[in-house]
Design a protein around this motif. Structure first.
Motif, PDB file in Angstrom:
ATOM      1  N   GLY A 118      11.709   9.974  -4.418  1.00 60.59           N
ATOM      2  CA  GLY A 118       9.904  10.469  -4.643  1.00 60.59           C
ATOM      3  C   GLY A 118       9.760   8.779  -3.509  1.00 60.59           C
ATOM      4  O   GLY A 118      10.387   7.796  -3.437  1.00 60.59           O
ATOM      5  N   GLY A 119       8.652   8.294  -3.796  1.00 54.54           N
ATOM      6  CA  GLY A 119       7.726   7.263  -3.131  1.00 54.54           C
ATOM      7  C   GLY A 119       7.924   7.129  -2.278  1.00 54.54           C
ATOM      8  O   GLY A 119       7.534   8.047  -1.056  1.00 54.54           O
ATOM      9  N   SER A 120       8.398   6.437  -1.511  1.00 55.98           N
ATOM     10  CA  SER A 120       8.857   5.652  -0.302  1.00 55.98           C
ATOM     11  C   SER A 120       9.673   5.192   0.267  1.00 55.98           C
ATOM     12  O   SER A 120      10.400   4.184  -0.800  1.00 55.98           O
ATOM     13  CB  SER A 120       7.182   4.952   0.293  1.00 55.98           C
ATOM     14  OG  SER A 120       7.129   4.250  -0.330  1.00 55.98           O
ATOM     15  N   VAL A 121      10.072   5.286   1.931  1.00 53.36           N
ATOM     16  CA  VAL A 121      11.297   3.898   2.029  1.00 53.36           C
ATOM     17  C   VAL A 121      10.268   3.576   3.510  1.00 53.36           C
ATOM     18  O   VAL A 121       9.912   3.372   4.410  1.00 53.36           O
ATOM     19  CB  VAL A 121      11.718   5.475   2.361  1.00 53.36           C
ATOM     20  CG1 VAL A 121      12.922   4.462   3.159  1.00 53.36           C
ATOM     21  CG2 VAL A 121      12.690   6.124   1.562  1.00 53.36           C
ATOM     22  N   LEU A 122      10.546   2.170   2.677  1.00 53.39           N
ATOM     23  CA  LEU A 122      10.973   1.384   3.793  1.00 53.39           C
ATOM     24  C   LEU A 122      12.289   0.749   4.128  1.00 53.39           C
ATOM     25  O   LEU A 122      13.314  -0.079   3.991  1.00 53.39           O
ATOM     26  CB  LEU A 122      10.074  -0.126   3.457  1.00 53.39           C
ATOM     27  CG  LEU A 122       8.699   0.406   2.598  1.00 53.39           C
ATOM     28  CD1 LEU A 122       8.356  -1.584   1.465  1.00 53.39           C
ATOM     29  CD2 LEU A 122       7.612   0.855   2.686  1.00 53.39           C
ATOM     30  N   ASP A 130       0.460  -0.987  -0.046  1.00 58.52           N
ATOM     31  CA  ASP A 130      -0.225  -0.140   0.207  1.00 58.52           C
ATOM     32  C   ASP A 130       0.762   1.261   0.223  1.00 58.52           C
ATOM     33  O   ASP A 130       0.634   1.932  -0.163  1.00 58.52           O
ATOM     34  CB  ASP A 130      -0.840  -0.131   0.930  1.00 58.52           C
ATOM     35  CG  ASP A 130      -2.075  -1.210   1.437  1.00 58.52           C
ATOM     36  OD1 ASP A 130      -2.229  -1.799   0.389  1.00 58.52           O
ATOM     37  OD2 ASP A 130      -2.680  -2.141   1.990  1.00 58.52           O
ATOM     38  N   TYR A 131       2.446   1.225   0.398  1.00 63.15           N
ATOM     39  CA  TYR A 131       2.802   2.191   0.093  1.00 63.15           C
ATOM     40  C   TYR A 131       3.327   2.832  -1.169  1.00 63.15           C
ATOM     41  O   TYR A 131       2.965   2.316  -2.170  1.00 63.15           O
ATOM     42  CB  TYR A 131       4.150   1.946   0.939  1.00 63.15           C
ATOM     43  CG  TYR A 131       4.020   1.799   2.589  1.00 63.15           C
ATOM     44  CD1 TYR A 131       4.585   3.095   3.077  1.00 63.15           C
ATOM     45  CD2 TYR A 131       3.965   0.877   2.912  1.00 63.15           C
ATOM     46  CE1 TYR A 131       4.444   2.936   4.538  1.00 63.15           C
ATOM     47  CE2 TYR A 131       3.651   0.859   4.241  1.00 63.15           C
ATOM     48  CZ  TYR A 131       3.581   2.092   5.225  1.00 63.15           C
ATOM     49  OH  TYR A 131       3.661   1.811   6.502  1.00 63.15           O
ATOM     50  N   PRO A 132       3.520   3.974  -1.400  1.00 56.10           N
ATOM     51  CA  PRO A 132       3.621   4.861  -3.044  1.00 56.10           C
ATOM     52  C   PRO A 132       4.802   4.355  -3.347  1.00 56.10           C
ATOM     53  O   PRO A 132       5.629   4.036  -2.634  1.00 56.10           O
ATOM     54  CB  PRO A 132       3.396   6.020  -2.748  1.00 56.10           C
ATOM     55  CG  PRO A 132       3.518   6.499  -1.630  1.00 56.10           C
ATOM     56  CD  PRO A 132       3.255   5.042  -0.183  1.00 56.10           C
ATOM     57  N   GLY A 133       4.471   3.553  -4.580  1.00 58.29           N
ATOM     58  CA  GLY A 133       5.733   3.792  -5.709  1.00 58.29           C
ATOM     59  C   GLY A 133       6.479   5.036  -5.900  1.00 58.29           C
ATOM     60  O   GLY A 133       5.721   5.769  -6.537  1.00 58.29           O
ATOM     61  N   PRO A 134       7.812   4.745  -5.819  1.00 62.88           N
ATOM     62  CA  PRO A 134       8.741   3.909  -6.314  1.00 62.88           C
ATOM     63  C   PRO A 134       8.819   3.128  -4.677  1.00 62.88           C
ATOM     64  O   PRO A 134       9.596   4.123  -3.728  1.00 62.88           O
ATOM     65  CB  PRO A 134       9.958   4.350  -6.876  1.00 62.88           C
ATOM     66  CG  PRO A 134      10.331   5.754  -7.070  1.00 62.88           C
ATOM     67  CD  PRO A 134       8.554   5.672  -6.601  1.00 62.88           C
ATOM     68  N   ARG A 135       8.852   2.203  -4.548  1.00 63.23           N
ATOM     69  CA  ARG A 135       9.615   1.847  -2.640  1.00 63.23           C
ATOM     70  C   ARG A 135      10.517   1.454  -2.658  1.00 63.23           C
ATOM     71  O   ARG A 135      11.378   0.566  -3.354  1.00 63.23           O
ATOM     72  CB  ARG A 135       8.825   0.632  -2.215  1.00 63.23           C
ATOM     73  CG  ARG A 135       6.655   0.750  -2.364  1.00 63.23           C
ATOM     74  CD  ARG A 135       6.392  -0.369  -1.561  1.00 63.23           C
ATOM     75  NE  ARG A 135       6.001  -1.469  -3.193  1.00 63.23           N
ATOM     76  CZ  ARG A 135       5.244  -1.466  -3.678  1.00 63.23           C
ATOM     77  NH1 ARG A 135       4.137  -0.624  -3.803  1.00 63.23           N
ATOM     78  NH2 ARG A 135       5.345  -1.980  -4.870  1.00 63.23           N
ATOM     79  N   ILE A 136      11.548   2.312  -1.974  1.00 66.03           N
ATOM     80  CA  ILE A 136      12.872   1.822  -1.767  1.00 66.03           C
ATOM     81  C   ILE A 136      13.207   0.798  -0.405  1.00 66.03           C
ATOM     82  O   ILE A 136      13.066   2.414   0.229  1.00 66.03           O
ATOM     83  CB  ILE A 136      13.979   3.405  -1.786  1.00 66.03           C
ATOM     84  CG1 ILE A 136      13.739   4.601  -3.069  1.00 66.03           C
ATOM     85  CG2 ILE A 136      14.761   2.899  -1.494  1.00 66.03           C
ATOM     86  CD1 ILE A 136      13.779   3.415  -4.240  1.00 66.03           C
ATOM     87  N   ALA A 137      13.636   0.389  -0.098  1.00 66.64           N
ATOM     88  CA  ALA A 137      14.042  -0.746   1.010  1.00 66.64           C
ATOM     89  C   ALA A 137      15.460   0.008   1.108  1.00 66.64           C
ATOM     90  O   ALA A 137      16.383   0.306   0.663  1.00 66.64           O
ATOM     91  CB  ALA A 137      13.934  -2.079   0.491  1.00 66.64           C
TER      92      ALA A 137
END
Length: 314
Positions: free
Chosen positions: A186-190, A151-158
């Motif tokens: 951009g996107g989200s960070v995991l 559900d986190y916005p992409g691009p998802r960066i681990a």
């Protein structure tokens, strides 16, 4: 022994989780039952034991090593090497990860990272990075278990944070600088810390990520550890270059992998980075977030195949 007898394959499990994972990961990929033998070190383990012996173990740990002896024993780390050779004298084929520091010709197979400059020999299998437990099957299961990460916005960066092996945690300023750079993609960070990251560095990362969608798992947080889920859902992975294990596990994905330099790294870590760059499996963080193609990479599976061909064929 029969094919499904767990005593046919033993894994000597070092108390350090990262070291034990190298041997356990290979055993899991063999697709056969195996027995895990926990090792606990006594005072004599600090000595440079260079012969087949169990004297480095505590009495309780020695008591768990009893017949019937295995056909194959998997081990990792300097301290477990004398134990593996002791079992070798009882007929086991010895497969050891990392340079044992002595008697390399006495092991049936040594699995050594190219960054450790292994010599050429019939019993030495050079690999990129280290073996680990992050198999394709585990990533698929983690993607289902942690489906909410999708559900986190992409691009998802681990963002995978390690830390100095024998220090007081990662430098908070260095951790924050890396996190701020990743937040700008951009996107989200995991993100996740590790046992070596330290609370101060994790707090600094939390502040750096405050303005972007993110999830930060701190070492010791309650609930299931989402580490494998972060990798499974990532569109790209950024790993601090101080962790051989995290770098190797990131390569189990099929997405771009970028290496962040937290400072203070030695020649061994830089050699690892250069081997991964040369193989096209990673790039420096300075080149992120530009995507690049990576071929599927499974060194642990390759090692398991080699063991099967050499020692476990009917």
């Amino acid at each position: 022994m029969t094919e499904d007898d767990p005593n046919r394959i033993w894994v000597l499990a070092d108390p350090r989780a990262g070291t034990a994972a190298q041997a356990i990961g290979i055993a899991e990929r063999l697709g056969r039952p195996f027995r895990t033998v926990p090792l606990a070190w006594g005072r004599l383990a600090r000595l440079p034991l260079r012969w087949p012996t169990l004297v480095g173990l505590t009495p309780e740990s020695r008591g768990g090593i009893v017949a019937p002896w295995p056909e194959v024993v998997l081990s990792a780390g300097r301290r477990s090497a004398p134990v593996a050779l002791w079992l070798g004298r009882r007929g086991a084929r010895t497969v050891h990860c990392m340079r044992p520091g002595f008697a390399e010709t006495r092991f049936d197979l040594l699995v050594i990272g190219r960054h450790d400059a292994p010599p050429e020999a019939p019993n030495i299998l050079p690999i990129l990075g280290a073996t680990h437990r992050m198999s394709p099957g585990r990533l698929a299961a983690a993607r289902a278990e942690f489906a909410a990460l999708g559900d986190y916005p992409g691009p998802r960066i681990a963002l995978m944070l390690g830390g100095p092996p024998r220090g007081e945690g990662m430098d908070p300023a260095a951790a924050a600088a890396i996190a701020r750079q990743v937040a700008g993609f951009g996107g989200s960070v995991l993100a996740t810390g590790s046992r070596r990251t330290g609370r101060d560095a994790e707090d600094a990362v939390a502040d750096a990520l405050a303005a972007v969608p993110h999830r930060l798992h701190r070492w010791g947080d309650a609930g299931p550890n989402p580490y494998a889920g972060l990798l499974a859902w990532a569109d790209a992975v950024v790993v601090t270059g101080d962790s051989v294990s995290m770098l190797s596990e990131a390569l189990a994905t099929t997405v771009p992998v970028f290496i962040a330099d937290p400072g203070g790294l030695g020649a061994r870590h830089h050699r690892l980075h250069e081997t991964l760059y040369a193989a096209g499996q990673a790039r420096p963080l300075a080149e992120a977030p530009t995507p690049f193609a990576r071929a599927p990479f499974d060194e642990t599976g390759r090692v398991a195949f080699e063991i099967t061909q050499r020692f476990l064929r009917p």
